[in-house]
Write a protein that holds these residues in place. Structure first.
Motif, PDB file in Angstrom:
ATOM      1  N   GLY A  36     -19.734  55.664  61.980  1.00  0.00           N
ATOM      2  CA  GLY A  36     -18.761  56.100  63.353  1.00  0.00           C
ATOM      3  C   GLY A  36     -19.704  56.186  64.676  1.00  0.00           C
ATOM      4  O   GLY A  36     -21.171  56.542  64.723  1.00  0.00           O
ATOM      5  N   PRO A  37     -19.271  56.531  65.606  1.00  0.00           N
ATOM      6  CA  PRO A  37     -19.529  57.106  66.377  1.00  0.00           C
ATOM      7  C   PRO A  37     -20.164  58.666  66.566  1.00  0.00           C
ATOM      8  O   PRO A  37     -19.684  59.590  66.213  1.00  0.00           O
ATOM      9  N   ASP A  38     -21.432  58.415  67.018  1.00  0.00           N
ATOM     10  CA  ASP A  38     -22.059  59.348  66.451  1.00  0.00           C
ATOM     11  C   ASP A  38     -22.852  59.919  65.433  1.00  0.00           C
ATOM     12  O   ASP A  38     -22.978  61.218  64.734  1.00  0.00           O
ATOM     13  N   GLU A  39     -22.601  59.310  64.596  1.00  0.00           N
ATOM     14  CA  GLU A  39     -22.810  59.072  62.883  1.00  0.00           C
ATOM     15  C   GLU A  39     -24.074  58.570  62.839  1.00  0.00           C
ATOM     16  O   GLU A  39     -24.330  57.795  63.466  1.00  0.00           O
ATOM     17  N   VAL A  40     -24.942  59.052  61.401  1.00  0.00           N
ATOM     18  CA  VAL A  40     -26.065  57.343  60.613  1.00  0.00           C
ATOM     19  C   VAL A  40     -25.953  57.594  59.160  1.00  0.00           C
ATOM     20  O   VAL A  40     -25.026  58.037  58.810  1.00  0.00           O
ATOM     21  N   LEU A  41     -25.848  56.286  58.791  1.00  0.00           N
ATOM     22  CA  LEU A  41     -25.845  56.097  57.787  1.00  0.00           C
ATOM     23  C   LEU A  41     -27.089  56.117  56.682  1.00  0.00           C
ATOM     24  O   LEU A  41     -28.415  55.237  56.624  1.00  0.00           O
ATOM     25  N   VAL A  42     -27.078  57.134  56.167  1.00  0.00           N
ATOM     26  CA  VAL A  42     -28.118  57.968  54.934  1.00  0.00           C
ATOM     27  C   VAL A  42     -28.200  56.920  53.676  1.00  0.00           C
ATOM     28  O   VAL A  42     -26.576  56.182  53.021  1.00  0.00           O
ATOM     29  N   ALA A  43     -28.916  56.390  53.325  1.00  0.00           N
ATOM     30  CA  ALA A  43     -29.516  55.881  52.047  1.00  0.00           C
ATOM     31  C   ALA A  43     -30.051  56.877  51.213  1.00  0.00           C
ATOM     32  O   ALA A  43     -31.135  56.898  51.057  1.00  0.00           O
ATOM     33  N   VAL A  44     -29.095  57.254  50.327  1.00  0.00           N
ATOM     34  CA  VAL A  44     -29.569  58.469  49.781  1.00  0.00           C
ATOM     35  C   VAL A  44     -30.009  58.956  48.240  1.00  0.00           C
ATOM     36  O   VAL A  44     -29.735  57.518  47.448  1.00  0.00           O
ATOM     37  N   SER A  45     -30.929  59.207  48.457  1.00  0.00           N
ATOM     38  CA  SER A  45     -32.090  59.521  47.238  1.00  0.00           C
ATOM     39  C   SER A  45     -32.017  60.758  46.740  1.00  0.00           C
ATOM     40  O   SER A  45     -31.611  59.964  44.351  1.00  0.00           O
ATOM     41  N   THR A  46     -31.700  61.877  47.230  1.00  0.00           N
ATOM     42  CA  THR A  46     -31.315  63.063  46.117  1.00  0.00           C
ATOM     43  C   THR A  46     -30.426  63.672  46.879  1.00  0.00           C
ATOM     44  O   THR A  46     -29.835  63.728  48.126  1.00  0.00           O
ATOM     45  N   VAL A  47     -29.269  64.455  45.477  1.00  0.00           N
ATOM     46  CA  VAL A  47     -28.281  65.499  46.195  1.00  0.00           C
ATOM     47  C   VAL A  47     -28.126  66.346  45.187  1.00  0.00           C
ATOM     48  O   VAL A  47     -28.037  66.357  44.112  1.00  0.00           O
ATOM     49  N   ASP A 337     -24.317  78.241  34.172  1.00  0.00           N
ATOM     50  CA  ASP A 337     -25.490  78.321  33.317  1.00  0.00           C
ATOM     51  C   ASP A 337     -25.691  80.030  34.267  1.00  0.00           C
ATOM     52  O   ASP A 337     -26.813  79.483  34.824  1.00  0.00           O
ATOM     53  N   ARG A 338     -25.544  80.952  33.594  1.00  0.00           N
ATOM     54  CA  ARG A 338     -25.625  81.979  34.250  1.00  0.00           C
ATOM     55  C   ARG A 338     -27.500  82.088  34.256  1.00  0.00           C
ATOM     56  O   ARG A 338     -28.240  82.987  35.203  1.00  0.00           O
ATOM     57  N   ALA A 339     -28.156  82.185  33.163  1.00  0.00           N
ATOM     58  CA  ALA A 339     -29.480  82.339  32.633  1.00  0.00           C
ATOM     59  C   ALA A 339     -30.546  80.857  33.514  1.00  0.00           C
ATOM     60  O   ALA A 339     -31.747  80.714  33.647  1.00  0.00           O
ATOM     61  N   ARG A 340     -29.458  79.881  34.412  1.00  0.00           N
ATOM     62  CA  ARG A 340     -30.262  79.114  35.005  1.00  0.00           C
ATOM     63  C   ARG A 340     -31.413  79.715  36.080  1.00  0.00           C
ATOM     64  O   ARG A 340     -31.079  79.857  36.819  1.00  0.00           O
ATOM     65  N   GLU A 341     -32.593  78.346  36.487  1.00  0.00           N
ATOM     66  CA  GLU A 341     -32.866  79.067  37.432  1.00  0.00           C
ATOM     67  C   GLU A 341     -33.340  77.628  38.256  1.00  0.00           C
ATOM     68  O   GLU A 341     -33.808  76.878  37.863  1.00  0.00           O
ATOM     69  N   GLY A 342     -33.385  77.916  39.903  1.00  0.00           N
ATOM     70  CA  GLY A 342     -33.404  76.511  40.734  1.00  0.00           C
ATOM     71  C   GLY A 342     -32.540  76.364  40.871  1.00  0.00           C
ATOM     72  O   GLY A 342     -31.060  75.908  40.408  1.00  0.00           O
ATOM     73  N   LYS A 343     -32.385  74.658  41.650  1.00  0.00           N
ATOM     74  CA  LYS A 343     -31.202  73.885  42.063  1.00  0.00           C
ATOM     75  C   LYS A 343     -31.359  73.041  41.099  1.00  0.00           C
ATOM     76  O   LYS A 343     -32.292  72.255  40.657  1.00  0.00           O
ATOM     77  N   VAL A 344     -30.111  72.708  40.614  1.00  0.00           N
ATOM     78  CA  VAL A 344     -29.659  71.458  39.933  1.00  0.00           C
ATOM     79  C   VAL A 344     -29.716  70.406  41.013  1.00  0.00           C
ATOM     80  O   VAL A 344     -29.412  70.773  41.990  1.00  0.00           O
ATOM     81  N   VAL A 345     -30.411  69.911  40.988  1.00  0.00           N
ATOM     82  CA  VAL A 345     -31.110  68.171  41.446  1.00  0.00           C
ATOM     83  C   VAL A 345     -30.607  66.879  41.109  1.00  0.00           C
ATOM     84  O   VAL A 345     -30.812  66.682  40.001  1.00  0.00           O
ATOM     85  N   VAL A 346     -29.538  65.981  41.769  1.00  0.00           N
ATOM     86  CA  VAL A 346     -29.311  64.732  41.271  1.00  0.00           C
ATOM     87  C   VAL A 346     -29.760  63.090  41.982  1.00  0.00           C
ATOM     88  O   VAL A 346     -29.830  63.634  43.436  1.00  0.00           O
ATOM     89  N   HIS A 347     -30.380  62.461  41.301  1.00  0.00           N
ATOM     90  CA  HIS A 347     -31.287  61.563  41.677  1.00  0.00           C
ATOM     91  C   HIS A 347     -30.846  60.324  41.748  1.00  0.00           C
ATOM     92  O   HIS A 347     -30.364  59.655  40.591  1.00  0.00           O
ATOM     93  N   VAL A 348     -30.094  60.494  42.708  1.00  0.00           N
ATOM     94  CA  VAL A 348     -29.140  58.813  43.303  1.00  0.00           C
ATOM     95  C   VAL A 348     -29.911  57.956  43.210  1.00  0.00           C
ATOM     96  O   VAL A 348     -29.566  56.855  42.583  1.00  0.00           O
ATOM     97  N   ALA A 349     -30.984  57.731  43.576  1.00  0.00           N
ATOM     98  CA  ALA A 349     -31.720  56.171  44.099  1.00  0.00           C
ATOM     99  C   ALA A 349     -32.803  55.875  43.080  1.00  0.00           C
ATOM    100  O   ALA A 349     -33.540  57.603  42.569  1.00  0.00           O
TER     101      ALA A 349
END
Length: 349
Positions: A36-47, A337-349
């Protein structure tokens, strides 16, 4: 609109269909958005997969205003492929990461560039469609140019490092040599806070339920309960710490961190989970001139500063487990998981 937006196309997305926790999430096909106005469209790689996502899935906190069905994902990174009217310049082809919190731009806090404290802010992936999808339409101001920074690292950084930076500042000056405690130190925000503390020369105590807690230039504490945390920190810092930053969001840990404070010590709480009850010794808080501060989100300039710190290597966000979009359920389960280390990352592309 400028650029080849996938108007009318279907895209894969992780959608919240009911407030049933991860069981309410489905990976399905939905209509691709247009900017929309003042927006960009992003082709997502990770989230990323975040605690805020879990709260949203249960209709808690900001998630209480979540419209269903909703595309989840608060911190996508990818490439701008189209833009709406009013966007300055041609941003197509720009590699970006998205700041999740959108300020109103009109209140007294926004006018002072204190957007983190905007009372009317909304969140990508909570109040509007997010980035756990092939495409995401977001305000152009919230899409930060990352240059050649890796998409995965940018996703791991954009929410956690600015929040840690903002929380440190909310807690007041952290001088070189000051005693600094971080609880939840192996999580995304916690890891960033540990590195920021080390960067300014503080005496860092990194505490976690994970046995993997460690780090160059810090003192690691592995605790299995509140009493264990207090005992070990007090052994390292008998006079108590000057600043504590809780990134665990667990009430029992927050209560223990309070017991670790020294004279005029400050505790900054920058996370919240379902374990919300906190026990406070009001007498100690009063007599020792201590403070408890809540800090969430970050100002826009802090996002830019945080990404510069990551680009220069002063802070390196930890990436924990990695998943594909079809594995969103497993990704969200990994957050708990409280023993988790770091960020959980999802690869979309």
């Amino acid at each position: 609109m400028t650029g080849a937006a996938p108007t009318g196309r279907l895209m894969r997305a992780a959608c919240l269909t009911s407030f049933a926790g991860p069981d309410g999430v489905r990976v399905c096909e939905v209509a691709a958005p247009s900017p929309g106005p003042d927006e960009v469209l992003v082709a997502v790689s990770t989230v990323g997969a975040n605690q805020l996502d879990l709260n949203t899935m249960r209709g808690l906190g900001p998630g209480a205003q979540t419209p269903l069905p909703l595309v989840l994902g608060i911190d996508p990174a990818g490439t701008v492929v189209a833009q709406g009217a009013g966007v300055d310049g041609d941003r197509r082809g720009e590699r970006v990461v998205v700041k999740p919190n959108i300020s109103c731009g009109q209140c007294a806090y926004c006018r002072r560039e204190q957007e983190a404290d905007c009372p009317s802010q909304t969140v990508v992936g909570v109040h509007r469609a997010g980035g756990a999808a092939e495409y995401a339409a977001v305000p152009a101001r919230n899409a930060f140019d990352i240059g050649q920074l890796d998409f995965e690292v940018a996703t791991a950084a954009v929410h956690s490092v600015p929040i840690a930076l903002h929380a440190l500042r909310a807690g007041g000056r952290l001088d070189p040599g000051a005693a600094f405690l971080v609880t939840g130190a192996t999580g995304a925000v916690g890891s960033a806070a540990v590195q920021l503390g080390r960067h300014v020369g503080a005496r860092v105590v990194a505490a976690s339920t994970s046995r993997a807690v460690a780090g160059s230039g810090v003192r690691a504490v592995h605790y299995d309960g509140p009493a264990s945390l207090v005992e070990q920190v007090r052994r390292l810092e008998p006079a108590g710490v000057d600043l504590a930053l809780d990134t665990s969001g667990h009430g029992d840990v927050i209560g223990a961190a309070l017991q670790c404070l020294g004279w005029k010590g400050r505790l900054v709480v920058c996370s919240a989970s379902l374990a919300k009850d906190v026990c406070v010794d009001a007498r100690a808080l009063y007599l020792n001139r201590q403070s408890v501060i809540g800090a969430a989100s970050a100002d826009y300039h802090e996002v830019s500063e945080a990404l510069r710190l990551v680009t220069t290597g002063a802070v390196r966000p930890a990436v924990g487990r990695r998943f594909g979009l079809a594995e969103m359920g497993e990704a969200y389960a990994a957050i708990g998981d409280r023993a988790r280390e770091g960020k959980v990352v999802v690869h979309v592309a």
